[in-house]
Design an enzyme around this catalytic site. Structure first.
Site, PDB file in Angstrom:
ATOM      1  N   GLU A 283       1.072  -1.407   0.319  1.00  0.00           N
ATOM      2  CA  GLU A 283      -0.044  -0.027  -0.276  1.00  0.00           C
ATOM      3  C   GLU A 283       0.744   1.131   0.179  1.00  0.00           C
ATOM      4  O   GLU A 283       1.756   1.373   0.910  1.00  0.00           O
ATOM      5  CB  GLU A 283      -0.778   0.177   1.204  1.00  0.00           C
TER       6      GLU A 283
ATOM      7  N   LYS B  79       4.718   0.876  10.756  1.00  0.00           N
ATOM      8  CA  LYS B  79       5.117   1.930  10.256  1.00  0.00           C
ATOM      9  C   LYS B  79       3.940   3.007  10.977  1.00  0.00           C
ATOM     10  O   LYS B  79       4.548   4.414  10.533  1.00  0.00           O
ATOM     11  CB  LYS B  79       3.842   1.976   9.198  1.00  0.00           C
TER      12      LYS B  79
ATOM     13  N   ARG C 110       6.620 -13.367   9.396  1.00  0.00           N
ATOM     14  CA  ARG C 110       7.378 -12.075   9.144  1.00  0.00           C
ATOM     15  C   ARG C 110       8.276 -11.278  10.093  1.00  0.00           C
ATOM     16  O   ARG C 110       8.726 -12.708  10.969  1.00  0.00           O
ATOM     17  CB  ARG C 110       5.872 -10.863   9.777  1.00  0.00           C
TER      18      ARG C 110
END
Length: 607
Positions: free
Chosen positions: A63, A312, A302
């Site tokens: 994104e 983020k 992850r």
């Protein structure tokens, strides 16, 4: 698709569950019937194409709402690497379905990061760099068609409950959800209301389109998830064309299907969403909008890296509150930060290979990442001498030995040690620098009263100036408060490195130095880990309290001429200190030398 040439120092490929899945699918011909029309599209579009030349299709779908970090680097290497390994294609796709947080700045930074890591998303047979990335926003028309098809098939409805009522009626892990009072609307009512949403006749938040699945499902993600919401926001790509936008969980599988993705690889937090992914693919195949076989989603653990955060939101907080200088601050785990710090694409690809792919969460020590960089640079980074905490060394008998205080002599040293040069490789040119009466040395290389085992400069001791002469220390000069201002020594003639008399006097140690005659002043930024704790945000604690106060120290140093002429982003090994890089933003060759410490010669954290 093209991707990097295999690294000579990369570990052999180790089997993992993703490779096993892909190999089984190829062996069984799971996706052999697929066709590819040359661009993304629905079932009818691809039916006009040829058999897909790509054995598999993967994708990297960020994104564009921030800068990529080291965890994304792992995902990039997995998806592009697997596609290359198995004769496939990896798509770069922007998942741009959230217009309020996305920006062209992030789009450009992502493209740059993927290219810098050495990957390309061109179709098979096309030239590298010939393809534009795909964008989810280009599929908005199809997504709207898909939403209407679900409504017409009785699989979606418009819900006008308040957000609070929807949340309460969803239930929890111990209580089933409650049907919305709007759940039994007719197809005609739902279509009309959904078209009013699209036409801008309803306010933001007044209604959502929900999939009709099972409000009693033990998987809360299947309790009639929202698939479209009203959001009046200008999109960076589509402008004001739309006032309704698809939810990520609805858009993502559709994007995969339109692009004929075979293996949709994501991290474990999306595992609970996989049943909805499969449900949606089945419904759209039933509606004949998509053709089987559908893409399948697979999850891996992850990256959890000690002394690092990859949220983020928290990374943005560091930038916005001025804790770091920006997204590319060399202490940041962003790809732009790692690049400016001095990490190489090869080292990050090696790191991704070395840590592997698993289904289980685990922590990787930061030293593993640093070790991959050292391994890459060991035989590549040219050597050079720098003095980071300088004090002047005066050779008091220089004029007596050579006839003049102003006399200088050239010294040479190899740019790379002989052990670093591969057989048949042409060695780089030697470094050349001057030696004269005065040189800079490290302050810690002199002790008037040496501790036990100390082998460097102290009165009466003999050492070698690396690449130069053997000298004998005679003492020092101090200022009024007792600080050493000069170290004094005598040069021993006939002992210069590389001459027949080099070994005529045995020195107990060799020290690095830079001549006053041709040394260049430089700014050196001694970067360290941004956090002092291995798990800075564990247990919900305030990660800002774990900031390392010594993560940056700026010193005025002296470097040999070969370093002063470096180009931005050029890497070196400062002998004895570690690996450094000419800062890609602030360094100006020959005019304003600025170097960043990347990592030491060995892992010394906490020792």
């Amino acid at each position: 698709m093209t991707s990097p040439t295999p690294d000579n120092n990369a570990d052999p490929k180790v089997s993992n569950f993703l490779r096993q899945i892909i190999e089984k699918d190829i062996e069984q011909g799971t996706y052999a019937s697929r066709r590819w029309a040359g661009s993304p599209g629905d079932a009818a579009h691809h039916a006009t194409g040829q058999p897909d030349p790509a054995k598999i299709r993967t994708r990297f779908p960020p994104e564009p709402n921030g800068y990529l970090h080291v965890g994304h680097a792992k995902s990039i290497c997995i998806n592009f690497g697997l596609a290359k390994e198995y004769g496939g294609v990896c798509h770069l796709r922007f998942d741009d379905t959230n217009p309020e947080k996305e920006d062209t700045e992030y789009v450009n930074s992502i493209i740059d990061a993927v290219k810098w890591l050495g990957f390309d998303w061109a179709q098979l047979g096309d030239a590298a760099g010939s393809a534009a990335p795909y964008q989810a926003s280009d599929y908005f028309d199809f997504m709207y068609r898909a939403a209407e098809a679900l409504i017409e098939a009785g699989h979606a409805y418009v819900d006008e409950q308040s957000a609070e009522d929807m949340r309460a009626n969803r239930g929890d892990f111990g209580k089933p959800g409650v049907d919305s009072p709007f759940r039994m609307r007719t197809v005609a009512e739902n279509l009309a209301r959904f078209r009013e949403m699209k036409g801008g006749q309803l306010a933001d938040g007044a209604a959502v389109l929900r999939a009709k699945i099972d409000m009693a499902s033990p998987n809360i993600n299947l309790r009639d998830p929202a698939i479209y919401r009203i959001r009046r926001a200008t999109h960076h790509h589509t402008g004001d064309t739309w006032c309704i936008y698809p939810m990520y969980t609805f858009a993502h599988p559709i994007e995969d299907a339109l692009e004929q993705i075979t293996h949709s690889i994501c991290t474990l937090e999306f595992e609970d969403q996989r049943p909805f992914y499969d449900w949606l693919m089945e419904r759209l195949c039933e509606c004949k909008l998509l053709a089987a076989p559908s893409p399948k989603q697979y999850e891996f653990a992850r990256l959890n890296l000690t002394y690092v955060i990859t949220s983020k939101r928290k990374l943005a907080q560091l930038v916005n509150e001025g804790k770091v200088s920006g997204w590319d601050d060399p202490r940041m785990p962003t790809i732009v930060g790692l690049r400016r710090r001095g990490y190489t694409p090869t080292s990050l690809r090696l790191f991704a290979d070395r840590i592997g792919v698993t289904k289980s969460d685990s922590w990787i020590d930061y030293s593993t990442l640093e070790g991959c960089l050292r391994e890459d640079l060991e035989n590549k980074a040219h050597r050079g001498m720098a003095v980071l905490d300088p004090v002047k060394l005066v050779l008091t008998n220089w004029a007596e030995a050579f006839g003049s205080d102003g006399y200088t002599e050239a010294c040479t040293q190899p740019a790379l040690p002989h052990s670093a040069i591969a057989e048949g490789q042409t060695p780089p040119a030697d470094r050349t620098f001057l030696i004269g009466k005065e040189v800079w040395i490290e302050r810690e290389d002199f002790e008037e009263v040496p501790p036990k085992g100390y082998k460097r400069l102290f009165p009466g001791n003999v050492v070698r100036l690396k690449g130069g002469y053997v000298i004998e220390c005679t003492g020092c000069a101090r200022d009024a408060v007792g600080n050493v201002t000069e170290v004094h020594a005598k040069v021993i003639t006939g002992t210069k490195s590389g001459t027949p008399g080099a070994d005529s006097v045995k020195a107990k140690a060799a020290i690095t130095w830079v001549s006053v005659a041709d040394g260049v002043q430089a700014e050196v930024r001694l970067y360290d880990r941004l956090f002092a704790e291995a798990h800075p945000d564990a247990g919900g604690k305030d990660f800002l309290q774990s900031l390392n106060p010594d993560s940056l120290k700026v010193v005025t140093a002296y470097v040999e001429p070969s370093l002063a002429g470096a180009q931005p982003d050029q890497k070196f090994q400062f002998e004895r200190f570690g690996y450094f890089v000419a800062d890609r933003a602030d360094h100006v060759a020959g005019a304003k030398p600025v170097f960043n410490r990347v990592t030491g010669l060995k892992d010394s954290w906490g020792k």
